[in-house]
Write a protein that holds these residues in place. Structure first.
Motif, PDB file in Angstrom:
ATOM      1  N   ILE A 215      48.608  38.578  39.570  1.00 12.67           N
ATOM      2  CA  ILE A 215      47.326  38.651  38.862  1.00 12.67           C
ATOM      3  C   ILE A 215      46.166  38.645  39.853  1.00 12.67           C
ATOM      4  CG2 ILE A 215      45.831  37.494  37.175  1.00 12.67           C
ATOM      5  CD1 ILE A 215      48.351  36.382  35.862  1.00 12.67           C
ATOM      6  N   SER A 216      46.282  37.821  40.894  1.00 10.08           N
ATOM      7  CA  SER A 216      45.182  37.689  41.855  1.00 10.08           C
ATOM      8  C   SER A 216      44.905  38.989  42.594  1.00 10.08           C
ATOM      9  CB  SER A 216      45.495  36.581  42.868  1.00 10.08           C
ATOM     10  OG  SER A 216      46.626  36.910  43.648  1.00 10.08           O
ATOM     11  N   GLU A 217      45.898  39.875  42.673  1.00 13.03           N
ATOM     12  CA  GLU A 217      45.681  41.160  43.332  1.00 13.03           C
ATOM     13  C   GLU A 217      44.619  41.985  42.618  1.00 13.03           C
ATOM     14  OE1 GLU A 217      49.417  43.119  43.592  1.00 13.03           O
ATOM     15  OE2 GLU A 217      50.279  41.702  45.041  1.00 13.03           O
ATOM     16  N   LEU A 218      44.411  41.692  41.328  1.00  8.71           N
ATOM     17  CA  LEU A 218      43.443  42.459  40.542  1.00  8.71           C
ATOM     18  C   LEU A 218      42.008  42.195  40.992  1.00  8.71           C
ATOM     19  CD1 LEU A 218      44.993  41.905  36.975  1.00  8.71           C
ATOM     20  CD2 LEU A 218      45.260  43.902  38.466  1.00  8.71           C
ATOM     21  N   PHE A 219      41.717  40.982  41.494  1.00  5.86           N
ATOM     22  CA  PHE A 219      40.338  40.675  41.868  1.00  5.86           C
ATOM     23  C   PHE A 219      40.167  40.336  43.354  1.00  5.86           C
ATOM     24  CE2 PHE A 219      42.208  37.017  39.576  1.00  5.86           C
ATOM     25  CZ  PHE A 219      42.356  36.125  40.633  1.00  5.86           C
ATOM     26  N   ASN A 220      41.266  40.139  44.101  1.00  9.29           N
ATOM     27  CA  ASN A 220      41.137  39.783  45.512  1.00  9.29           C
ATOM     28  C   ASN A 220      40.464  40.877  46.330  1.00  9.29           C
ATOM     29  OD1 ASN A 220      42.000  37.149  45.664  1.00  9.29           O
ATOM     30  ND2 ASN A 220      44.134  37.665  46.092  1.00  9.29           N
TER      31      ASN A 220
END
Length: 428
Positions: free
Chosen positions: A43-48
């Motif tokens: 999920i964090s790849e979406l906003f990192n």
């Protein structure tokens, strides 16, 4: 335990504080999850990608940071990027609180939102501490003092290195710390929440103190774990004060839980069981696997041992101990990929290690000086004597060493053992 009534009236200060912490903790859990939630990395790849561009911009244009802000992980949780991210989260939470308070003047309470926020925070703190606790129970985070540590003086160690040596020395203390942190599993159940918070608040305070006073770069995370525990226990602070200090009979208040459909409640219970099974089961398995990989017998070199230099020749000339720029004091080999050389009067240096046991060859490559490569042939004498002969740069070297396989017996720290009876303090 009593529960909150479905409708209650919060004071203005309570609503303002809730608005701030709701935004702040939500963003912190999203942007600094630290692996607390399983599979959250996807999920964090979406906003990192956005954050890795936006946060350095904030640092440069709002905070006036002139040097380049590195965004990649490097083992530290207290980088300029991390502090700039915390500043950004706090700023967004503050602005959100102002706008939210201006637009929402009629809501009497946020009981339902409070429940979901506390659920997210409880899972974050609980799962994070369970993970940290497991690596202590299995003694992966704080390993036993290595050869490098045992041959290093106190004065040459960093505050963090000293703390890691102190904590890693004792398996029993690791187990004690680990159990205290794994007790955070109590936060995942509302009935045991308050009791779990009393334990966890003290545990996180101790972790935070070690990180602050031994310069461990996990200050941001440990501080927030403590603050989250304080936030969760705040609703019962007055009640606990009356119980412990005023001897007043009390009844703890439970967190109001919204009425959910029967199917949803069962699904949430099943999810909780699966989550705990995954964290405890797979967590234990992966931790044991990591310990074997990094510290097990399969990770050890066939030449493992502490080698004390007895004789050192450079270009067929015997080097005396006074020549501190050339002569070694120790050669330390533990794992398959790394070795360490301790020259006399100088700091130790790590080398990349390659061993060819079929040809009795040993290669050491300096990480800092790419031209410093030792091409050596080794010969084992009796049970202790060991010989190295070869070249480094344009020089030839010949070394006679004393090998100690069980190096722990050589040092007081690791051979003193436990003593019930001490007629006098054995403080050395």
């Amino acid at each position: 335990m009593n529960t909150f009534p479905k409708i209650n009236i919060w004071s203005i200060s309570e609503k303002i504080l809730f608005r701030f912490f709701f935004t702040y903790f939500t963003l912190f859990i999203l942007f600094k999850n630290n692996g607390a939630y399983p599979f959250f990395g996807y999920i964090s790849e979406l906003f990192n990608k956005f954050l890795h561009n936006f946060i350095p911009w904030v640092g440069k244009n709002i905070l006036g940071i002139t040097y380049k802000i590195r965004v990649g992980p490097n083992g530290s949780g207290d980088t300029t990027y991390d502090y700039t991210l915390i500043f950004t989260i706090a700023l967004i939470a503050l602005l959100s609180t102002i706008v939210w308070s201006f637009l929402d003047k009629k809501t009497k309470s946020y009981s339902k939102m409070y429940y979901w926020l506390t659920l997210a925070v409880r899972c974050y703190v609980g799962l994070m501490l369970i993970n940290y606790g497991m690596v202590k129970v299995i003694q992966l985070q704080f390993s036993a003092p290595s050869m490098s540590r045992l041959t290093q003086t106190y004065g040459d160690s960093s505050p963090m290195g000293l703390a890691w040596t102190f904590l890693g020395f004792s398996k029993g203390y690791n187990l004690f710390m680990g159990i205290a942190e794994v007790a955070a599993v109590l936060l995942l159940f509302r009935r045991t929440l308050t009791f779990g918070l009393i334990i966890t608040l003290m545990t996180t305070a101790n972790v935070m103190a070690v990180n602050y006073f031994y310069d461990v770069p996990v200050k941001i995370l440990s501080t927030h774990l403590f603050l989250m525990c304080a936030f969760l226990i705040a609703r019962n602070f007055k009640t606990l004060w009356e119980f412990f200090f005023l001897r007043t009979p009390i009844a703890l208040t439970d967190i109001y839980k919204p009425i959910l459909k029967k199917g949803i409640s069962k699904a949430m219970l099943a999810f909780k069981v699966l989550l705990l099974g995954y964290v405890l089961g797979y967590g234990t398995y992966s931790t044991l696997e990591s310990k074997e990989k990094y510290y097990g017998n399969s990770s050890k070199s066939i030449l493992r041992g502490l080698y004390e230099v007895d004789e050192f020749k450079l270009n067929d000339t015997l080097i005396s101990s006074s020549n501190k720029t050339k002569k070694w004091k120790y050669l330390m080999i533990d794992g398959k990929k790394y070795a360490k050389i301790k020259p006399i009067g100088k700091k130790s240096q790590w080398y990349k290690l390659t061993v060819d046991s079929t040809k009795n060859k040993l290669i050491l490559k300096n990480y800092r000086d790419t031209l410093e490569i030792y091409n050596l042939k080794y010969t084992e004498g009796d049970s202790t004597n060991f010989y190295l002969k070869g070249t480094v740069k344009l020089d030839t070297i010949s070394i006679k060493l004393k090998r100690t396989k069980d190096y722990k017996k050589k040092f007081l720290l690791t051979n003193r053992g436990f003593n019930w009876i001490n007629e006098f303090p054995y403080n050395r």
